[in-house]
Design a protein around this motif. Structure first.
Motif, PDB file in Angstrom:
ATOM      1  N   ALA A 186       0.840  -1.292   0.085  1.00 33.62           N
ATOM      2  CA  ALA A 186       0.002  -0.161  -0.037  1.00 33.62           C
ATOM      3  C   ALA A 186       0.880   1.220   0.026  1.00 33.62           C
ATOM      4  N   ASP A 187       1.885   1.234   0.659  1.00 31.01           N
ATOM      5  CA  ASP A 187       2.869   2.433   0.717  1.00 31.01           C
ATOM      6  C   ASP A 187       3.120   2.711  -0.734  1.00 31.01           C
TER       7      ASP A 187
ATOM      8  N   ARG B 123      -7.354  -7.344   3.336  1.00 34.54           N
ATOM      9  CA  ARG B 123      -6.408  -6.633   4.190  1.00 34.54           C
ATOM     10  C   ARG B 123      -6.104  -5.392   3.483  1.00 34.54           C
ATOM     11  N   LEU B 124      -5.431  -5.619   2.271  1.00 35.92           N
ATOM     12  CA  LEU B 124      -4.830  -4.668   1.667  1.00 35.92           C
ATOM     13  C   LEU B 124      -5.783  -3.529   1.167  1.00 35.92           C
ATOM     14  N   CYS B 125      -7.081  -3.990   0.733  1.00 36.93           N
ATOM     15  CA  CYS B 125      -8.108  -3.228   0.108  1.00 36.93           C
ATOM     16  C   CYS B 125      -8.618  -2.383   1.395  1.00 36.93           C
ATOM     17  N   GLN B 126      -8.761  -2.900   2.456  1.00 37.97           N
ATOM     18  CA  GLN B 126      -9.445  -2.302   3.651  1.00 37.97           C
ATOM     19  C   GLN B 126      -8.437  -0.986   4.139  1.00 37.97           C
ATOM     20  N   ASN B 127      -7.114  -1.519   4.195  1.00 35.81           N
ATOM     21  CA  ASN B 127      -6.208  -0.603   4.534  1.00 35.81           C
ATOM     22  C   ASN B 127      -6.145   0.616   3.419  1.00 35.81           C
ATOM     23  N   LEU B 128      -6.266   0.333   2.024  1.00 32.63           N
ATOM     24  CA  LEU B 128      -6.254   1.286   1.099  1.00 32.63           C
ATOM     25  C   LEU B 128      -7.328   2.443   1.216  1.00 32.63           C
TER      26      LEU B 128
ATOM     27  N   ASP C 282      -9.326   2.651   4.121  1.00 29.51           N
ATOM     28  CA  ASP C 282      -9.130   3.391   5.403  1.00 29.51           C
ATOM     29  C   ASP C 282      -8.138   4.769   5.400  1.00 29.51           C
ATOM     30  N   GLN C 283      -7.279   4.459   4.568  1.00 34.96           N
ATOM     31  CA  GLN C 283      -6.177   5.466   4.324  1.00 34.96           C
ATOM     32  C   GLN C 283      -6.464   6.529   3.162  1.00 34.96           C
TER      33      GLN C 283
END
Ligand code: FAD
Length: 283
Positions: free
Chosen positions: A179-180, A250-255, A257-258
């Motif tokens: 994600a970074d 988890r990647l999608c949720q992180n993206l 959320d951010q």
């Protein structure tokens, strides 16, 4: 879905490729009907660079429209003449298509020296604007981990900014698992004055060898820990699917959320994994 659908959730979009035979076509219809339940903002259909799936793209887009989706064809300029591209754009306009994914395309092996009239996606975006004015909403590709043929990440960013300034309305990224890389790319694009949405492209993980093949071709990095885990599962398809689902959800949720504005799923013409991921997300 049709533009009348109302949702307060962040939008998702879904990508398909034209089926190669009747059986694949029937499967795609079933897949697409299942995916209607996710209420995507639009679906897109890939295009074989050099025109190899031109009629397949047109037919699949029509099929998606008939099922009730807002459908967006991909269009690549490599190997095409201005006349070819004008004809395709006119066909889509007659079909009431309002969104196009504009690409250079990958140079097919065996293509001779004739690379067509337009050499880069930015040239295609300019051409679409000259030919069709504001009729089409234009999506372009973005590469958080750099396009594999770019001279440098800086040069690639400059070319991306050029495509947006030529008239693109939004961008879809190549897939990534870090994600970074996405957030770094978005902040560098914003610093260059890009304001259009940059939507992460999401590749579900369901098949180890296929993922490695795709990633080697398109320059997407599979982090070492993911490669290692996938290798250890060997032929255990169920474990690969469960692990892939967990990692990509988890990647999608992180993206989201951010701050990612939505998600674009490379469905590979399968419904189950994309459905499971989307249903697990808080949007
Ligand atoms: P461009 O934006 O033109 O960039 C290509 C390369 O040229 C980059 O290295 C860039 O830095 C460089 N460049 C750009 N402009 C210039 C310039 N003016 N001068 C010098 N260098 C320049 N491929 C298909 O064949 N069919 C599809 O349907 C398809 N769909 C895709 C959908 C998405 C969301 C993505 C991310 C990719 C897709 N691709 C598809 C793959 C894509 O065609 C390849 O990645 C292709 O190599 C580059 O296309 P582009 O539109 O990004 O090219």
């Amino acid at each position: 879905m049709t533009s009348t659908s109302i949702t307060t959730k962040k939008p998702i979009s879904l990508e398909f490729f034209p089926p190669r035979d009747i059986a694949a076509q029937e499967k795609l219809v079933r897949t697409a009907k299942q995916l209607l339940a996710l209420r995507p903002e639009y679906v897109s259909v890939t295009f074989g660079a050099g025109g190899s799936t031109r009629s397949g793209t047109v037919d699949t887009v029509r099929m998606m429209q008939n099922l009730g989706f807002d459908a967006a064809p991909h269009l690549s300029c490599i190997g095409a003449s201005r006349a070819d591209l004008s004809e395709i754009l006119d066909t889509y306009r007659q079909q009431e298509i309002r969104r196009i994914v504009a690409l250079r395309g990958d140079i097919p092996s065996g293509m001779g020296g004739d690379r067509g009239d337009l050499h880069y996606a930015g040239d295609l975006v300019r051409f679409i604007r000259e030919h069709s004015g504001d009729w089409f909403h234009i999506e372009v590709a973005a590469y958080p981990e750099m396009h594999p043929q770019a001279q440098s990440s800086r040069a690639d960013l400059t070319h991306f900014v050029g495509k947006v300034n030529a008239g693109a309305n939004s961008a879809i990224t190549q897939y990534f698992f870090n994600a970074d890389a996405y957030f770094d790319f978005v902040s560098r694009a914003r610093a260059k004055g890009v304001t259009v949405p940059i939507v992460p492209g999401i590749m579900p993980i369901t098949n180890h060898s296929q993922l490695v093949r795709f990633s080697d071709m398109c320059g997407a990095e599979i982090p070492r820990w993911i490669r290692q885990r996938l290798a250890e599962f060997g032929d255990d398809k169920a474990s690969i699917k469960a692990f892939g689902l967990d990692v990509v959800t988890r990647l999608c949720q992180n993206l989201l959320d951010q701050g990612a504005p939505g998600l674009h799923f490379y469905t590979l013409n399968n419904a189950d994994t994309t459905t499971a991921i989307v249903n697990a997300l808080t949007r």
